[in-house]
Design an enzyme around this catalytic site. Structure first.
Site, short mmCIF file in Angstrom:
data_model
loop_
_atom_site.label_atom_id
_atom_site.label_comp_id
_atom_site.label_asym_id
_atom_site.label_seq_id
_atom_site.Cartn_x
_atom_site.Cartn_y
_atom_site.Cartn_z
N ARG A 93 5.04 -4.46 -2.32
CA ARG A 93 4.94 -5.53 -1.33
C ARG A 93 4.22 -5.01 -0.09
O ARG A 93 4.22 -3.79 0.15
CB ARG A 93 6.34 -6.00 -0.89
N HIS A 111 -1.29 5.18 -3.25
CA HIS A 111 -2.06 4.14 -3.90
C HIS A 111 -2.92 4.76 -5.00
O HIS A 111 -3.57 5.79 -4.76
CB HIS A 111 -2.94 3.41 -2.87
C1 GAR Z 1 2.04 4.26 -8.96
O1 GAR Z 1 0.90 4.50 -9.75
C2 GAR Z 1 1.65 3.94 -7.53
O2 GAR Z 1 0.52 4.64 -7.11
C3 GAR Z 1 1.35 2.47 -7.64
O3 GAR Z 1 2.33 1.96 -8.52
C4 GAR Z 1 2.75 2.97 -9.41
C5 GAR Z 1 4.25 3.09 -9.30
O4 GAR Z 1 4.72 3.96 -10.29
N1 GAR Z 1 1.41 1.84 -6.37
C6 GAR Z 1 0.66 0.80 -6.03
O5 GAR Z 1 -0.14 0.28 -6.79
C7 GAR Z 1 0.83 0.30 -4.61
N2 GAR Z 1 -0.16 -0.68 -4.30
P1 GAR Z 1 6.14 4.63 -10.14
O6 GAR Z 1 7.13 3.52 -9.77
O7 GAR Z 1 6.44 5.18 -11.50
O8 GAR Z 1 6.05 5.70 -9.08
#
Ligand code: GAR
Length: 218
Positions: A93, A111
């Site tokens: 979010r 990110h």
């Molecule tokens: C990760 O790859 C993070 O970089 C990305 O979501 C994934 C969460 O994985 N975040 C975004 O895209 C934020 N805009 P996780 O819950 O296993 O850490």
């Protein structure tokens, strides 16, 4: 020096959350996790927190009158636990003003793209569709924009013609698990200074790195 107390916000699988836990338990990070806040009752981060004895609050945005009310509540819960740094570990979010104002330059996000390219959701798929040859991940301080705050650390990986979203995501994730703890460590060592929209890293930093894809002869 007092030990850094971290608050983590996570929405999903929580692999980045786990890597931070592991780095604390191995002694790489001198910090403690005071609280996990999740906006998703099905987040696997909840189970990870339970296994490691970390207090968890499930706070559902829809249960609050407004976005501001929600982030005021989140900020309050973090403040009363004397959190020094808020870490967004897959928190899906855009953070609201009351939280940002409560923790200026004290909220970090990871990110899965080389910002400012491919902000928002599915950064890895955006990179594949665009056809970039190098992608990666970025840790940055959070401001009111979407993935726009001052960049702390980035890591690059090659992207290949046949990569699927899953394959590239996996390659990037391995580096996420290294640079997020590294950024937190720099913060805990007081080595980060925000100057305008740039971050100065105090102390020695090697400057002879390059990644070329595809490789070319010397
Ligand atoms: C990760 O790859 C993070 O970089 C990305 O979501 C994934 C969460 O994985 N975040 C975004 O895209 C934020 N805009 P996780 O819950 O296993 O850490």
């Amino acid at each position: 020096m007092e030990m850094l107390s971290i608050g983590v916000l996570a929405s999903g699988r929580g692999a980045n959350f786990q890597s931070i836990i592991d780095c604390i338990e191995s002694g790489y990070l001198k910090a403690r996790i005071a609280l996990l806040v999740t906006d998703n009752p099905n987040s696997y981060a909840i189970e990870r927190a339970r296994k490691h004895g970390i207090e968890t609050l499930i706070l559902i945005p829809e249960h609050y009158g407004s976005r501001s009310d929600y982030y005021r509540k989140v900020a309050h819960e973090l403040k009363i636990r004397e959190t020094g740094l808020v870490v967004l570990a897959g928190f899906m979010r855009i953070v609201g003003k009351p939280l940002i104002e409560a923790f200026p330059n004290r909220i970090m996000n990871i990110h899965p793209a080389l910002l400012p390219s491919f902000p928002g959701l599915h950064g890895q798929a955006q990179a594949i569709d665009y056809g970039v040859k190098i992608s990666g991940c970025t840790v940055h301080f959070v401001d009111e924009g979407m993935d726009t705050g001052p960049i702390i650390i980035q890591a690059a990986v090659p992207a290949f013609f046949d990569d699927t979203e899953d394959v590239l995501s996996e390659r990037i994730l391995k580096l996420e698990h290294r640079i997020f703890p590294a950024a937190i460590r720099l913060f805990s060592e007081n080595r980060l200074q925000v100057v305008g929209r740039k971050v100065r890293i105090h102390g020695p930093v090697p400057d002879d790195l390059s990644l070329i894809n595809p490789q070319i002869p010397e």
